[in-house]
Design a protein around this motif. Structure first.
Motif, PDB file in Angstrom:
ATOM      1  N   ALA A 566     -12.581  36.001  95.462  1.00 37.38           N
ATOM      2  CA  ALA A 566     -13.318  35.000  96.239  1.00 37.38           C
ATOM      3  C   ALA A 566     -13.458  33.746  95.403  1.00 37.38           C
ATOM      4  O   ALA A 566     -13.394  33.779  94.171  1.00 37.38           O
ATOM      5  N   LEU A 568     -15.656  30.054  94.533  1.00 38.08           N
ATOM      6  CA  LEU A 568     -17.000  29.475  94.551  1.00 38.08           C
ATOM      7  C   LEU A 568     -16.947  28.124  93.857  1.00 38.08           C
ATOM      8  O   LEU A 568     -16.526  28.028  92.702  1.00 38.08           O
ATOM      9  N   THR A 580     -20.991  34.125  99.430  1.00 37.35           N
ATOM     10  CA  THR A 580     -20.079  34.538  98.366  1.00 37.35           C
ATOM     11  C   THR A 580     -20.835  35.162  97.207  1.00 37.35           C
ATOM     12  O   THR A 580     -20.449  36.218  96.681  1.00 37.35           O
ATOM     13  N   LEU A 592     -14.373  36.646  90.845  1.00 38.25           N
ATOM     14  CA  LEU A 592     -14.900  35.395  91.387  1.00 38.25           C
ATOM     15  C   LEU A 592     -14.235  34.237  90.657  1.00 38.25           C
ATOM     16  O   LEU A 592     -14.413  34.071  89.446  1.00 38.25           O
TER      17      LEU A 592
END
Length: 746
Positions: A566, A568, A580, A592
């Protein structure tokens, strides 16, 4: 009458208008005072350098000599094909002879050079020694001729031999201005300025062995020995430190003179209930600082305290206990965070720590409990309205937010404590806007996760009392840090991704930090065309600028395929960022890929590894903060600092320093030594340079300590400084000037 406020032209003599303009515009010198405070950056020992028998290549020479030979040579310029001229002169010294060469594009310029270095002329010459075809040369020399044969110096100026002392000053310069120009003007100014105000009282100079102002100016500009330079600079550094400490001391006393509502903790029901819930014991540092904060909160004047500490030392817990004490006292507490990600993280962690205490009751209820509200700029009107209502009514005992807390719509029932997280990211006006929302001056607790050297705290945060947390909670795992030098070992880049897979296979989570969001933000000239593999995917290669948006799809289709990734970063919508982070905290995301929005406040115990790409783009303290996101539980942490920086470079040495220690206080000193005060002490707040002109907070630690002691003594005896009007005027000037932005941390 010529004084320090007189225009610079009063002491420039026969300097040409063109050169005057260069001095004024290029160096920013407008007055005689500006000139006298333009100190030399170094000094040449003229006595030893005049004897040029033992030369080395690159040695800086300041020699007095006589021109033994001068010739004009004509040659054809290879580029233009036109005739060009070269003036060759030989300088006779009391040692070896030095050849000097001056190039000219036309006959007039060649004749001008030849007149200056005509045979028989004597002068002082400044330049670097070099060796060419077995002959010593003086490269690109600056010169001042004592007297030209049959003519005058082009500017009508000469520099006399008796003006050269044991040390010759070398000034910071601008193009078209030579060090002689400034030395000549300074000497004239010292001779004609009728009065230089003495800022330091006699008793202070006597007690702290500080030179008088006249002697200090003489010795800093025209010294005979280095000991004189040292004493002169000490004088100016002490004066600057004293004026700064007087301003800060005056603010501390003024703050103590304000009235504030004591927050003694009432029956302590909420704080006691919270302490009973804690599954661990407070560290010794947390207990000590907690007592300091509790004492301050109980006073009838505002607390103004700085809480600093190591990464993961538990500053948020100390702040939360202070907020609960205020709520127990019938007041409200506000926590101001610089980013939505950090505000959301604080809200989640505080609600989690409080448990049912965050749900039960209101501010006015008898039961132990309060409401914790979050307010950010991205909230819709329908989301914001009920929150604002509960803040205004007092139902919300603890309010956490970003700059949205500063808006006019936010009104508190009884704001008793303001906690400012990551203090250096907020400007003076922003902090004042929040404290002004209280009917009485609120108590203020400033937190910083960047450890601060003692003298920085004294000089920059000197109007705050300082509390420090050094010890980490029990059970905190160690963090191993390694530099991954791709310039030396490009194949190690593949090993980085393999290492991430190994951690995920163990059930752990990983951060990958990029310095940029997208290629548009990458440094100009670093973005290159990307080749595409046969399967249509773009490979991940070392050396390409690391950006979140570009890296994520390459990792998903390449070395981290099959893992849950993911992104961010700060451009994402608030609800997307929050979702998130919640997914990462819940363990639903393996890796991340983020910017530095996770630098502080993010606390995920299962995250064990951090990879920082282009790590040389980050500062020492920032790398230390980022690294602190791993190893927060009982699992060992690993931080990989990936870089293209060459071995031996400044950037590489910075990374090696971070990898060598997890002592944030030691790293903060290294950071300050490398970045200097202009970055560390407030450029992020106002965009201006540091207010410290002569002081260096690490080098001049003893001077700062002595100046603070002197300031306290002066304010104890004479708070208005009425017996030292010149010193009082200097403090007032600092207060008025934009420099005070850098010391106003209240």
């Amino acid at each position: 009458m010529i004084d320090l406020g007189s225009p610079l032209t009063a002491v420039l003599g026969a300097t040409t208008p063109a050169k005057r303009a260069k001095i004024e515009k290029g160096l920013g010198l407008r007055t005689v005072g500006d000139l006298l405070n333009h100190f030399p950056r170094r000094y040449l020992e003229t006595g030893s350098l005049t004897k040029v028998a033992d030369l080395r290549v690159g040695q800086m020479l300041c020699v007095v000599g006589e021109i033994a030979q001068c010739d004009i040579k004509t040659y054809r310029d290879r580029r233009s094909g036109r005739p060009a001229y070269r003036v060759e002169a030989v300088l006779r010294t009391d040692g070896v002879r030095l050849k000097m060469t001056f190039f000219a594009k036309n006959q007039n310029t060649a004749n001008w050079h030849a007149r200056r270095v005509a045979q028989g002329n004597r002068g002082v010459f400044l330049g670097k020694a070099d060796r060419f075809r077995d002959q010593w040369q003086l490269v690109n020399p600056q010169m001042s001729i004592f007297g030209l044969a049959g003519s005058e110096e082009p500017d009508g100026e000469t520099f006399q031999p008796d003006e050269i002392g044991g040390l010759f000053p070398i000034y910071p310069l601008t193009k078209g201005v030579e060090t002689w120009d400034l030395a000549r003007a300074v000497r004239f100014a010292l001779a004609v300025v009728e009065e230089i105000p003495e800022v330091l009282p006699d008793r202070v100079r006597d007690e702290y062995a500080v030179l008088g102002i006249h002697q200090a100016y003489d010795w800093v500009h025209t010294p005979d020995e280095r000991a004189q330079v040292g004493r002169a600079l000490h004088r100016f550094r002490f004066e600057e430190a004293l004026v700064t400490q007087l301003l800060l001391g005056r603010r501390r006393r003024a703050l103590r003179g304000l009235g504030a509502t004591p927050r003694e903790g009432g029956d302590g029901a909420l704080l006691s209930a919270f302490d009973e819930k804690l599954p661990f014991d407070l560290t010794e540092g947390q207990v000590t600082v907690g007592k300091q904060v509790a004492h301050d909160l109980a006073q009838p004047h505002p607390m103004n305290r700085l809480l600093q500490g190591e990464v993961g030392s538990g500053k948020t817990l100390v702040a939360l206990r202070a907020m609960l004490r205020v709520v127990d006292s019938g007041g409200q507490a506000a926590l101001l965070a610089p980013t939505e990600v950090l505000a959301q993280q604080h809200h989640r962690s505080i609600v989690a720590m409080l448990g049912e205490l965050a749900d039960g009751g209101t501010l006015m209820s008898a039961g132990a409990g309060t409401q914790v509200e979050l307010l950010t700029g991205s909230m819709t009107k329908s989301q914001r309205t009920p929150v604002l209502s509960r803040i205004a009514s007092g139902e919300a005992g603890i309010v956490i937010g970003t700059h949205a807390l500063l808006t006019d719509q936010v009104m508190f029932a009884d704001l008793g404590l303001v906690v400012v997280d990551e203090q250096h990211r907020f400007g003076v006006e922003q902090r004042a806007a929040l404290t002004e929302k209280a009917a009485n001056p609120p108590h203020v607790l400033v937190m910083t996760a960047t450890p601060i050297p003692r003298t920085v705290a004294m000089t920059v945060f000197g109007d705050l009392e300082v509390s420090t947390l050094r010890d980490l909670p029990a059970g905190r795992a160690a963090i191993q840090s390694n530099v991954v030098p791709l310039a030396d070992h490009p194949a190690w880049f593949d090993r980085v991704w393999a290492r991430i897979r190994e951690e995920v296979d163990k059930g752990h989570q990983v951060y990958v930090v990029c310095p940029r969001i997208s290629a548009e933000q990458a440094d100009e000239g670093l973005v290159e065309a990307v080749d595409v593999d046969e399967d249509g995917t773009e490979p991940v290669r070392p050396g390409e600028p690391a950006t979140v948006e570009d890296l994520l799809p390459r990792l998903e289709s390449g070395p981290l395929a099959g893992l849950r990734l993911a992104r961010l970063h700060g451009r994402m919508a608030s609800d997307e960022k929050d979702a998130t982070m919640r997914a990462f905290v819940a363990g639903d995301v393996d890796v991340l890929v983020s910017t530095t929005v996770i630098e502080v406040g993010v606390d995920v115990h299962n995250a064990t590894t951090m990879v920082i790409l282009d790590a040389d783009r980050f500062g020492v303290s920032q790398l230390h903060q980022l690294r602190g996101r791993v190893g927060r539980g009982r699992l060992p942490g690993l931080c990989l600092l990936v870089t293209q920086a060459e071995a031996g470079s400044e950037a590489r040495s910075r990374l090696d320093a971070v990898a060598s220690t997890t002592d944030g206080f030691l790293l903060s000193r290294i950071d300050l030594e490398q970045r200097r005060e202009g970055d560390v002490l407030g450029a992020s707040q106002s965009g201006r340079r540091s207010s410290l002109e002569n002081l260096r907070v690490l080098r001049d630690e003893d001077t700062i300590v002595a100046a603070r002691r002197a300031a306290e003594g002066l304010l104890d005896d004479d708070p208005a400084l009425s017996d030292a009007p010149a010193l009082a005027a200097a403090v007032d000037e600092l207060e008025r000037s934009q420099q005070s932005d850098f010391v106003d941390k209240s």
